[in-house]
Write a protein that holds these residues in place. Structure first.
Motif, PDB file in Angstrom:
ATOM      1  N   GLN A 167       0.826  -1.211   0.000  1.00  0.00           N
ATOM      2  CA  GLN A 167       0.000   0.000   0.000  1.00  0.00           C
ATOM      3  C   GLN A 167       0.862   1.264   0.000  1.00  0.00           C
ATOM      4  O   GLN A 167       0.536   2.264  -0.638  1.00  0.00           O
ATOM      5  CB  GLN A 167      -0.974   0.029   1.183  1.00  0.00           C
ATOM      6  CG  GLN A 167      -1.949   1.192   0.999  1.00  0.00           C
ATOM      7  CD  GLN A 167      -2.906   1.384   2.152  1.00  0.00           C
ATOM      8  OE1 GLN A 167      -3.492   0.438   2.653  1.00  0.00           O
ATOM      9  NE2 GLN A 167      -3.074   2.634   2.576  1.00  0.00           N
ATOM     10  N   GLU A 188       1.862   2.290  -3.380  1.00  0.00           N
ATOM     11  CA  GLU A 188       0.777   2.959  -4.106  1.00  0.00           C
ATOM     12  C   GLU A 188       0.704   4.437  -3.718  1.00  0.00           C
ATOM     13  O   GLU A 188       0.482   5.306  -4.559  1.00  0.00           O
ATOM     14  CB  GLU A 188      -0.561   2.292  -3.802  1.00  0.00           C
ATOM     15  CG  GLU A 188      -0.743   0.956  -4.492  1.00  0.00           C
ATOM     16  CD  GLU A 188      -1.972   0.200  -3.996  1.00  0.00           C
ATOM     17  OE1 GLU A 188      -1.972  -1.038  -4.109  1.00  0.00           O
ATOM     18  OE2 GLU A 188      -2.914   0.842  -3.484  1.00  0.00           O
ATOM     19  N   THR A 189       0.909   4.696  -2.441  1.00  0.00           N
ATOM     20  CA  THR A 189       0.896   6.087  -1.980  1.00  0.00           C
ATOM     21  C   THR A 189       2.056   6.853  -2.601  1.00  0.00           C
ATOM     22  O   THR A 189       1.895   7.981  -3.072  1.00  0.00           O
ATOM     23  CB  THR A 189       0.963   6.131  -0.436  1.00  0.00           C
ATOM     24  OG1 THR A 189      -0.267   5.606   0.078  1.00  0.00           O
ATOM     25  CG2 THR A 189       1.154   7.543   0.084  1.00  0.00           C
ATOM     26  N   LEU A 190       3.213   6.210  -2.624  1.00  0.00           N
ATOM     27  CA  LEU A 190       4.388   6.844  -3.224  1.00  0.00           C
ATOM     28  C   LEU A 190       4.121   7.161  -4.691  1.00  0.00           C
ATOM     29  O   LEU A 190       4.444   8.256  -5.181  1.00  0.00           O
ATOM     30  CB  LEU A 190       5.593   5.907  -3.095  1.00  0.00           C
ATOM     31  CG  LEU A 190       6.940   6.443  -3.558  1.00  0.00           C
ATOM     32  CD1 LEU A 190       7.300   7.722  -2.833  1.00  0.00           C
ATOM     33  CD2 LEU A 190       8.035   5.396  -3.338  1.00  0.00           C
ATOM     34  N   TYR A 223       1.214   7.632  -6.115  1.00  0.00           N
ATOM     35  CA  TYR A 223       0.240   8.738  -6.201  1.00  0.00           C
ATOM     36  C   TYR A 223       0.924  10.091  -5.990  1.00  0.00           C
ATOM     37  O   TYR A 223       0.679  11.046  -6.730  1.00  0.00           O
ATOM     38  CB  TYR A 223      -0.877   8.542  -5.164  1.00  0.00           C
ATOM     39  CG  TYR A 223      -1.860   9.702  -5.123  1.00  0.00           C
ATOM     40  CD1 TYR A 223      -2.804   9.875  -6.132  1.00  0.00           C
ATOM     41  CD2 TYR A 223      -1.817  10.634  -4.083  1.00  0.00           C
ATOM     42  CE1 TYR A 223      -3.696  10.947  -6.103  1.00  0.00           C
ATOM     43  CE2 TYR A 223      -2.699  11.711  -4.052  1.00  0.00           C
ATOM     44  CZ  TYR A 223      -3.638  11.860  -5.064  1.00  0.00           C
ATOM     45  OH  TYR A 223      -4.502  12.921  -5.044  1.00  0.00           O
ATOM     46  N   LEU A 224       1.789  10.162  -5.000  1.00  0.00           N
ATOM     47  CA  LEU A 224       2.478  11.428  -4.729  1.00  0.00           C
ATOM     48  C   LEU A 224       3.390  11.813  -5.898  1.00  0.00           C
ATOM     49  O   LEU A 224       3.491  12.987  -6.258  1.00  0.00           O
ATOM     50  CB  LEU A 224       3.282  11.348  -3.429  1.00  0.00           C
ATOM     51  CG  LEU A 224       2.474  11.119  -2.135  1.00  0.00           C
ATOM     52  CD1 LEU A 224       3.407  10.976  -0.944  1.00  0.00           C
ATOM     53  CD2 LEU A 224       1.486  12.247  -1.885  1.00  0.00           C
ATOM     54  N   LYS A 235      -9.483   6.843  -1.979  1.00  0.00           N
ATOM     55  CA  LYS A 235      -8.091   6.367  -2.018  1.00  0.00           C
ATOM     56  C   LYS A 235      -7.119   7.544  -1.960  1.00  0.00           C
ATOM     57  O   LYS A 235      -6.067   7.476  -1.320  1.00  0.00           O
ATOM     58  CB  LYS A 235      -7.862   5.529  -3.282  1.00  0.00           C
ATOM     59  CG  LYS A 235      -6.554   4.779  -3.273  1.00  0.00           C
ATOM     60  CD  LYS A 235      -6.483   3.717  -4.362  1.00  0.00           C
ATOM     61  CE  LYS A 235      -6.681   2.324  -3.772  1.00  0.00           C
ATOM     62  NZ  LYS A 235      -6.525   1.270  -4.782  1.00  0.00           N
ATOM     63  N   LYS A 236      -7.488   8.640  -2.615  1.00  0.00           N
ATOM     64  CA  LYS A 236      -6.635   9.833  -2.548  1.00  0.00           C
ATOM     65  C   LYS A 236      -6.501  10.303  -1.100  1.00  0.00           C
ATOM     66  O   LYS A 236      -5.419  10.677  -0.652  1.00  0.00           O
ATOM     67  CB  LYS A 236      -7.234  10.969  -3.385  1.00  0.00           C
ATOM     68  CG  LYS A 236      -7.294  10.683  -4.857  1.00  0.00           C
ATOM     69  CD  LYS A 236      -7.878  11.891  -5.591  1.00  0.00           C
ATOM     70  CE  LYS A 236      -8.313  11.530  -6.997  1.00  0.00           C
ATOM     71  NZ  LYS A 236      -9.173  12.572  -7.586  1.00  0.00           N
ATOM     72  N   SER A 271      -6.759   8.451   1.504  1.00  0.00           N
ATOM     73  CA  SER A 271      -5.874   7.488   2.188  1.00  0.00           C
ATOM     74  C   SER A 271      -4.403   7.777   1.908  1.00  0.00           C
ATOM     75  O   SER A 271      -3.567   7.629   2.797  1.00  0.00           O
ATOM     76  CB  SER A 271      -6.132   6.063   1.710  1.00  0.00           C
ATOM     77  OG  SER A 271      -7.460   5.724   1.870  1.00  0.00           O
ATOM     78  N   HIS A 272      -4.117   8.163   0.661  1.00  0.00           N
ATOM     79  CA  HIS A 272      -2.714   8.438   0.322  1.00  0.00           C
ATOM     80  C   HIS A 272      -2.185   9.616   1.138  1.00  0.00           C
ATOM     81  O   HIS A 272      -1.095   9.544   1.707  1.00  0.00           O
ATOM     82  CB  HIS A 272      -2.562   8.737  -1.168  1.00  0.00           C
ATOM     83  CG  HIS A 272      -2.805   7.562  -2.052  1.00  0.00           C
ATOM     84  ND1 HIS A 272      -2.360   6.294  -1.752  1.00  0.00           N
ATOM     85  CD2 HIS A 272      -3.464   7.442  -3.241  1.00  0.00           C
ATOM     86  CE1 HIS A 272      -2.722   5.455  -2.716  1.00  0.00           C
ATOM     87  NE2 HIS A 272      -3.391   6.129  -3.626  1.00  0.00           N
ATOM     88  N   TYR A 273      -2.946  10.688   1.210  1.00  0.00           N
ATOM     89  CA  TYR A 273      -2.507  11.842   2.001  1.00  0.00           C
ATOM     90  C   TYR A 273      -2.412  11.482   3.478  1.00  0.00           C
ATOM     91  O   TYR A 273      -1.514  11.920   4.189  1.00  0.00           O
ATOM     92  CB  TYR A 273      -3.457  13.027   1.814  1.00  0.00           C
ATOM     93  CG  TYR A 273      -3.229  13.745   0.510  1.00  0.00           C
ATOM     94  CD1 TYR A 273      -2.082  14.514   0.317  1.00  0.00           C
ATOM     95  CD2 TYR A 273      -4.134  13.637  -0.537  1.00  0.00           C
ATOM     96  CE1 TYR A 273      -1.852  15.160  -0.887  1.00  0.00           C
ATOM     97  CE2 TYR A 273      -3.911  14.277  -1.746  1.00  0.00           C
ATOM     98  CZ  TYR A 273      -2.769  15.037  -1.913  1.00  0.00           C
ATOM     99  OH  TYR A 273      -2.535  15.669  -3.102  1.00  0.00           O
TER     100      TYR A 273
END
Lengths: 500, 500
Positions: free
Chosen positions: A42, A45-47, A49-50, B15-16, B18-20
């Motif tokens: 997960q 995925e965050t990385l 997105y950023l 999901k966005k 969650s990423h932040y």
């Protein structure tokens, strides 16, 4: 810094980029040092997105407006910052979006195929992927545009201002000089005793010594830290949080100690940016080669020097296993500087390392301009290894398949490793005119050296192009002779012969 | 999970968020455990930027559309997720933007004034700030709306479904029961010998034992880790990366050991969410009180139990200093469970802790409905301390100024601490019908207990409201008698008297 309203808006916009970059860098650091296994999926995925958000900001119409309106700013910091920001913008905008996306997707697949091909020692698996990657890179060069050799289009992303002409004027001479020196070393009767230094050495003790050395170097622990990782790196999470990582091999302390000094050299560069650059795009290293010049400077010219061990050996012994006590300082010094041509680049010593790079440089150039074919690489590789280093790998795993760079799509990066070495020796030569390096080391005044590097190199960030910086500091362009002279002197002493 | 297109878009939008949230949580963890001092300023700016982006997503028109269109979704996971997302939306949208901004700004100022007032032991400095914060909170309650007592408007943000009516039906009785028990304990002739256990205990040994206990509890180290911090916390960076931190006091191992078990209890909750909730807003704790029930369950009912130390004392001795060897297990057990009314809430034992909370609850209620005046708080505080705990602080620093919560603008949070304790005892009572807890502990099968908590509490995330969850698990509503019974039995044994 006095700014116009437009300039201030540009910096505000750039601040957003910094925020995403800082968060991404912290995640990258964490993934490689601390993150528990199960959380990685997960987090990746965050990385991603950023990174996407970061990319949007770097390539936005808004950014294009700033570039157009501020390219002639009277403020030199803004003007130079706009140049850097434009590089990122052009890098992405000149390639059709769909094609770049496909490339990113393809190289991620290609990396895993490479991994398997390497494990199975099967170049034929990887070959069609590499062919496609070379094609992509040829097309990209056309999109980007270039003067002279097609390779220049790639080189500029890592080493702005550097060209094939310049490299071709230096690398072949350096290659001949190094090969000649290595032949002489091989012929010498002295053989360093490596088994004396590759003994069980507890990790905690290695770490304590590594921390001691970082401290001596003037690394600021209030603006950084040392952690453990599999593949060592230094990372500037922000200009005042520049972290070093290292890997501990309990059977060979050299990995951690020289690795820490190497990454510490990188870190001193980023800790040394002038605070007035904070918040500006120019608050960054000017090139990969200059970055590498700093790490190699500390690792080799300081960390592997006789003066360093004359001064620090008794301290080292307080951390080292009992058996080291039977080893005279000079014997120890000769062992840690063994010259031994090896198949694997990342295991190479300072005499042979640049040859590994030049081999790859020749191949990259040849692939891009069509002189070489991907299918012939294993043979070409082995021939060049024999030619440059006098050894020939018996498997492609130890040969052409060893590095990940090509699988990841990177062309043009390898030269920075050798350039760093050459730059470093040039800096050293200049520094020696002002400071007696040996004496500074022997008086435990490494900080004098750090301060010189701060003043002449670090503080400028990206305000100067790498070759301008080199010229300003040393008074000349790329010149490999200082490196050759340094190696000749050092290894004549170590091997007890008169190298020439 | 089968989803409509609209539902899928909602999850993509979430999901966005969650990423932040993940990036922000990692930064928060790093700031409190690893970040070098000088890098903190810029990192805080990045954190604040990410929070702003997160907030924008939570309160966007797009989110409002999802709320309107999916509130009646046939998918129960989506329906419930929309409820949670709407709570965030309403929380912010019902308050005029400018007013909320001013409040955030004001509380940040107020926190630093509180800090100084506490240091100087000068309530009059803080009083005007607290008055304004109370006014803000009264207005916010009107914006949000509420039924019954004004305090309900605040309570629901931490403990949805909980009301003043319910608390007032339970807290005063619990207060009387606890005060009565404490009086009896005070009158007993037995006095635990604390100096026997507050001896020098190296941090590394404490850490090793803490890791051992976390492992016994079934904490998954592949989905988490243990680090050091000043103020211990557990943090779910993502559902498979839930980290625990603790603080080491080399003169008192209880801080680290019971602190780790406490935070480990929180972590087991978040590690225990059903994987099918991953990526959904319901993949979160249902309330602060339920969260606290899990940490207190492990810290007190397990970690401070006789069975635990009967089983683990010999292991503990392998980590503990030599001097512990002279201490019989039962003597040790009695020492770690000393009951001693204290001024400071965070230092309170399990018999007195809830009284600290109820005191604050009474004051918060009174301030919001106008029964109490901010200017009278020091006196009210001291009177209640005497009334509930039989001791009276001689300074406001040890009294009304001790907690940061009010300075930060928080009203309604404190009850969760006591609720967690009551819920926990109710869960324990239910669990005991199925599993012999003592036996499970003595057979080193803490994982049986964890699995029961996973099944009945953790896996559901926020799918159930706290009081519904309580009802489903225990068959009844909030009932303090199980806690009183537990304390009566435990401390009768420890103090060698028959409490009643």
């Amino acid at each position: 810094m006095k700014l116009t309203k437009k300039e201030q808006s540009f910096l505000d916009e750039f601040k957003k980029i910094s925020h995403y970059r800082e968060a991404s860098n912290l995640i990258a650091w964490d993934l490689r040092t601390k993150a528990p296994r199960k959380g990685i999926k997960q987090r990746s995925e965050t990385l991603s997105y950023l990174s996407e958000r970061l990319h949007q900001l770097q390539t936005s119409d808004r950014m294009k407006e700033f570039i157009d309106e501020l390219r002639l700013s009277e403020n030199p910091y803004i003007r130079r910052s706009i140049e850097l920001v434009q590089r990122e913008y052009d890098f992405h905008h000149k390639i059709p979006v769909e094609e770049f996306k496909a490339f990113v997707q393809f190289t991620s697949e290609s990396e895993s195929v490479w991994q398997e091909a390497k494990e199975k020692d099967d170049y034929s698996m990887f070959q069609p992927y590499l062919e496609k990657i070379v094609d992509y890179n040829i097309r990209f060069a056309d999109y980007w545009g270039y003067e002279g050799h097609i390779y220049n289009a790639h080189l500029k992303h890592y080493e702005p201002g550097m060209t094939v002409d310049t490299l071709d004027g230096v690398f072949p001479k350096l290659q001949k000089d190094l090969s000649r020196l290595i032949e002489q070393v091989k012929a010498s009767s002295f053989k360093p005793q490596i088994d004396q230094i590759t003994v069980q050495f507890p990790k905690e003790k290695q770490e304590a010594f590594a921390l001691h050395v970082l401290d001596q170097m003037g690394y600021d622990f209030e603006a950084g830290r040392l952690d453990e990782t599999v593949h060592p790196f230094a990372i500037g999470i922000n200009p005042q949080d520049v972290r070093v990582t290292t890997n501990y091999d309990e059977k060979d302390f050299r990995t951690a100690v020289f690795g820490t000094i190497h990454e510490g050299g990188h870190a001193l560069y980023e800790q040394g940016f002038d605070p007035k650059l904070y918040g500006l795009p120019v608050c960054s290293a000017t090139s990969m080669g200059i970055h590498e010049s700093q790490s190699l400077f500390w690792e080799n010219f300081i960390g592997r020097s006789k003066a360093f061990w004359n001064t620090n050996y008794s301290t080292f012994l307080t951390y080292a296993p009992e058996s080291f006590k039977n080893l005279a300082p000079n014997e120890f010094y000769r062992s840690i500087n063994e010259v031994k041509p090896s198949f694997i680049r990342i295991e190479a010593d300072e005499m042979t390392y640049a040859l590994h790079i030049m081999l790859r440089y020749e191949i990259e150039k040849g692939l891009l301009n069509g002189d070489l074919n991907v299918k012939d690489l294993p043979g070409i590789w082995n021939d060049k290894m024999k030619d440059y280093l006098g050894i020939e790998p018996s498997t492609d795993r130890e040969g052409v398949l060893q590095d990940i760079h090509w699988a990841g799509g990177d062309f043009g990066y390898f030269p920075s490793y050798a350039l760093g070495y050459i730059y470093g020796a040039q800096f050293k030569h200049t520094l020696e005119k002002e400071i007696n390096i040996e004496q500074a080391i022997e008086q435990n005044e490494l900080k004098k050296i750090k301060e010189w590097l701060n003043k002449h190199i670090h503080q400028h960030g990206s305000m100067k192009e790498p070759l301008d910086l080199l010229k300003d500091v040393t008074g000349e362009g790329l010149n490999h002779q200082y490196l050759v002279k340094y190696l000749t002197n050092k290894y004549s002493d170590i091997y007890g012969i008169s190298l020439s």
